[in-house]
Design a protein around this motif. Structure first.
Motif, PDB file in Angstrom:
ATOM      1  N   ASP A 125      -4.757  -1.875  18.116  1.00 18.48           N
ATOM      2  CA  ASP A 125      -3.526  -2.258  18.338  1.00 18.48           C
ATOM      3  C   ASP A 125      -3.316  -3.971  18.158  1.00 18.48           C
ATOM      4  O   ASP A 125      -1.409  -4.245  17.761  1.00 18.48           O
ATOM      5  N   ARG A 126      -3.840  -4.232  18.199  1.00 19.68           N
ATOM      6  CA  ARG A 126      -3.311  -6.229  18.415  1.00 19.68           C
ATOM      7  C   ARG A 126      -3.097  -6.810  16.801  1.00 19.68           C
ATOM      8  O   ARG A 126      -1.927  -7.373  16.972  1.00 19.68           O
ATOM      9  N   ALA A 127      -3.178  -5.793  15.965  1.00 19.16           N
ATOM     10  CA  ALA A 127      -2.997  -6.223  14.479  1.00 19.16           C
ATOM     11  C   ALA A 127      -1.548  -5.059  14.317  1.00 19.16           C
ATOM     12  O   ALA A 127      -0.290  -6.415  14.186  1.00 19.16           O
ATOM     13  N   ILE A 128      -1.386  -4.385  14.899  1.00 20.65           N
ATOM     14  CA  ILE A 128      -0.076  -3.528  14.758  1.00 20.65           C
ATOM     15  C   ILE A 128       1.165  -4.594  15.663  1.00 20.65           C
ATOM     16  O   ILE A 128       2.293  -4.664  15.581  1.00 20.65           O
ATOM     17  N   ARG A 129       0.970  -4.482  16.737  1.00 19.11           N
ATOM     18  CA  ARG A 129       1.644  -5.865  17.889  1.00 19.11           C
ATOM     19  C   ARG A 129       2.147  -7.174  17.101  1.00 19.11           C
ATOM     20  O   ARG A 129       2.806  -7.520  16.791  1.00 19.11           O
ATOM     21  N   TYR A 170      -9.349   0.812  10.899  1.00 17.35           N
ATOM     22  CA  TYR A 170      -7.941   2.248  12.084  1.00 17.35           C
ATOM     23  C   TYR A 170      -6.727   1.301  10.946  1.00 17.35           C
ATOM     24  O   TYR A 170      -6.134   0.544  10.808  1.00 17.35           O
ATOM     25  N   LEU A 171      -6.056   2.730  11.033  1.00 19.37           N
ATOM     26  CA  LEU A 171      -4.681   2.114   9.726  1.00 19.37           C
ATOM     27  C   LEU A 171      -3.016   3.231  10.359  1.00 19.37           C
ATOM     28  O   LEU A 171      -2.699   1.818  11.006  1.00 19.37           O
ATOM     29  N   GLY A 172      -3.601   3.691  12.144  1.00 23.35           N
ATOM     30  CA  GLY A 172      -2.557   4.373  12.296  1.00 23.35           C
ATOM     31  C   GLY A 172      -2.688   4.666  13.986  1.00 23.35           C
ATOM     32  O   GLY A 172      -3.891   5.114  14.246  1.00 23.35           O
ATOM     33  N   LEU A 173      -2.146   4.916  14.739  1.00 27.07           N
ATOM     34  CA  LEU A 173      -2.801   5.274  16.378  1.00 27.07           C
ATOM     35  C   LEU A 173      -1.122   6.151  17.106  1.00 27.07           C
ATOM     36  O   LEU A 173      -0.315   5.986  16.264  1.00 27.07           O
ATOM     37  N   ILE A 174      -1.273   6.944  17.722  1.00 24.81           N
ATOM     38  CA  ILE A 174      -0.297   7.540  18.392  1.00 24.81           C
ATOM     39  C   ILE A 174      -0.665   7.633  20.011  1.00 24.81           C
ATOM     40  O   ILE A 174      -2.323   8.633  20.214  1.00 24.81           O
ATOM     41  N   ALA A 188       2.622   4.066  16.100  1.00 26.41           N
ATOM     42  CA  ALA A 188       2.517   3.382  14.934  1.00 26.41           C
ATOM     43  C   ALA A 188       1.484   3.172  13.687  1.00 26.41           C
ATOM     44  O   ALA A 188       0.014   3.327  14.292  1.00 26.41           O
ATOM     45  N   VAL A 189       1.541   2.489  12.669  1.00 26.47           N
ATOM     46  CA  VAL A 189       1.235   2.709  11.291  1.00 26.47           C
ATOM     47  C   VAL A 189       1.592   1.258  10.972  1.00 26.47           C
ATOM     48  O   VAL A 189       2.688   0.465  11.055  1.00 26.47           O
ATOM     49  N   ARG A 195       4.506   4.330   4.561  1.00 29.50           N
ATOM     50  CA  ARG A 195       5.555   5.697   3.711  1.00 29.50           C
ATOM     51  C   ARG A 195       4.360   6.349   3.221  1.00 29.50           C
ATOM     52  O   ARG A 195       4.699   6.420   1.902  1.00 29.50           O
ATOM     53  N   ARG A 196       3.126   6.463   3.607  1.00 30.65           N
ATOM     54  CA  ARG A 196       2.208   6.981   2.886  1.00 30.65           C
ATOM     55  C   ARG A 196       1.828   8.640   3.713  1.00 30.65           C
ATOM     56  O   ARG A 196       0.989   9.158   3.613  1.00 30.65           O
TER      57      ARG A 196
END
Length: 249
Positions: A125-129, A170-174, A188-189, A195-196
């Motif tokens: 979550d921190r990385a994506i933000r 972890y690579l993505g979340l919902i 978010a990914v 694009r995978r």
């Protein structure tokens, strides 16, 4: 007559009867949001004038775009449209979404909601933000729906999140929250993993789980400028049901 009746509350009075109410509240992201409930334009305008004189700028409000009168009232008060968000109704049946056979890419697995490692989830979550803020800055344009706690942690309830996992991270979340109707509140990914097909696999998993639980539809909000999210949801059979406007003064 306009009377301030408490912290962040105003009443419009006529013959000792309340004919309008105003409310102001600071959201967890620090922004101050206002709202007014009044039957007549003149009452709305008087409440707005009193509230704006007492409150510091900037001020924000959110309206249903279909409510033209309310939007016009805030624009008379000097507010301008800052963002538009579409609310979609999303089918959950794989026969409607076309997602029944969708799998994550090789080396990636879907960890169901409630089973994710909390440390890895929070790190994701921190990385994506951070990635979004460093690129398009969408987090600042989103509604303040995520309640931060414990030093700004935005994962309030880890049980609401399913994740896409590689062996080491972890690579993505919902996130799906159910009140009256299930709502996809976040998908978010990580930028290097996009694009995978990971986002599509996460959506397929979440909608499939809802369908097996007896839900026929879910809702999702998509910022009008987010073309990738729009294509993803519309490709799954989602249809726009309404739109919200955020205005700022």
């Amino acid at each position: 007559m306009i009377t301030r009746v408490g912290e962040g509350q105003w009443h419009a009075l006529e013959d000792d009867l309340v004919v309008g109410r105003g409310h102001a509240a600071r959201r967890p992201d620090g922004r101050l949001f206002v709202s007014i409930d009044a039957w007549h334009d003149a009452t709305f305008d008087r409440l707005a004038e009193a509230m704006l004189a007492a409150l510091p700028a900037p001020l924000y409000t959110v309206v249903d775009e279909a409510d033209a009168d309310l939007t016009a009232g805030w624009q008379r008060a000097g507010f301008t449209i800052r963002r538009r968000e579409w609310e979609y109704v999303v089918p959950t049946d794989p026969r409607s979404t076309g997602l029944g056979e969708i799998l994550p890419p090789p080396g990636v697995t879907i960890v169901p909601a409630g089973q994710a490692d909390e440390g890895l989830l929070r790190a994701l979550d921190r990385a994506i933000r951070a990635e979004v803020e460093a690129s398009v800055g969408w987090w600042q344009s989103m509604p303040a729906e995520v309640l931060p706690h414990r030093d700004g942690d935005t994962i309030v309830d880890p049980s609401k999140y399913a994740v896409a996992a590689a062996p080491d991270r972890y690579l993505g979340l919902i996130r799906v929250v159910t009140v009256i109707r299930p709502r996809v509140g976040l998908l978010a990914v990580r930028s290097g993993e996009q694009r995978r097909g990971i986002a599509r696999a996460l959506l397929a998993h979440a909608l499939g789980s809802l369908h097996r639980s007896g839900y026929t539809v879910a809702s999702a909000e998509v910022h009008e400028s987010n073309r990738a999210a729009t294509a993803l949801f519309e490709g799954a059979g989602a249809r726009p049901a309404s739109s919200n406007l955020e205005l700022v003064r």
